[in-house]
Design a protein around this motif. Structure first.
Motif, short mmCIF file in Angstrom:
data_model
loop_
_atom_site.label_atom_id
_atom_site.label_comp_id
_atom_site.label_asym_id
_atom_site.label_seq_id
_atom_site.Cartn_x
_atom_site.Cartn_y
_atom_site.Cartn_z
N ILE A 62 -95.99 -8.12 -38.05
CA ILE A 62 -95.12 -6.98 -37.77
C ILE A 62 -95.95 -5.97 -36.97
N ILE A 63 -95.37 -5.47 -35.90
CA ILE A 63 -96.04 -4.48 -35.06
C ILE A 63 -95.27 -3.18 -35.17
N TYR A 64 -95.99 -2.09 -35.42
CA TYR A 64 -95.33 -0.80 -35.59
C TYR A 64 -96.21 0.33 -35.10
N SER A 65 -95.55 1.45 -34.85
CA SER A 65 -96.28 2.68 -34.53
C SER A 65 -95.98 3.67 -35.64
N ARG A 66 -96.86 4.63 -35.83
CA ARG A 66 -96.62 5.60 -36.89
C ARG A 66 -97.12 6.98 -36.48
N SER A 67 -96.48 7.97 -37.06
CA SER A 67 -96.92 9.35 -36.93
C SER A 67 -96.93 9.91 -38.35
N ASN A 68 -97.15 11.19 -38.49
CA ASN A 68 -97.22 11.77 -39.84
C ASN A 68 -95.95 11.57 -40.64
N GLU A 69 -94.80 11.72 -39.98
CA GLU A 69 -93.52 11.70 -40.69
C GLU A 69 -92.68 10.45 -40.47
#
Length: 90
Positions: A62-69
């Protein structure tokens, strides 16, 4: 709890995955929603983007991006397609 969005590409991929991989992908999304990233053992992909990859089972990731929220699920792929997604999303 983080807001998780799933891209069209990831939704299409989910429909074509074997049933056991679909179950693991849903579990990974639950972990990401509850801010429990370490349960899926992510690794940051090389490059300037904020992309992470985590193993679902043997050949699937699984490929994902993330930020704080928030978290954005970019794709769910087999390992032989990892280099193609890196080329196509630049």
């Amino acid at each position: 709890m983080r807001n998780v969005t799933i891209s069209q590409r990831a939704m299409k991929a989910m429909e074509t995955l074997p049933r056991d991989i679909q179950v693991r992908a849903r579990k990974a999304v639950e972990y990401l929603q509850t801010d429990n990233d370490m349960a899926i053992k992510p690794a940051k992909l090389q490059g300037n983007r904020n992309l992470y990859i985590a193993k679902l089972k043997n050949n699937y990731r699984i490929i994902y991006s993330r930020s704080n929220e928030s978290v954005n699920i970019v794709d769910i792929i087999s390992m032989d397609k990892v280099s193609s997604i890196m080329r196509s999303d630049k």
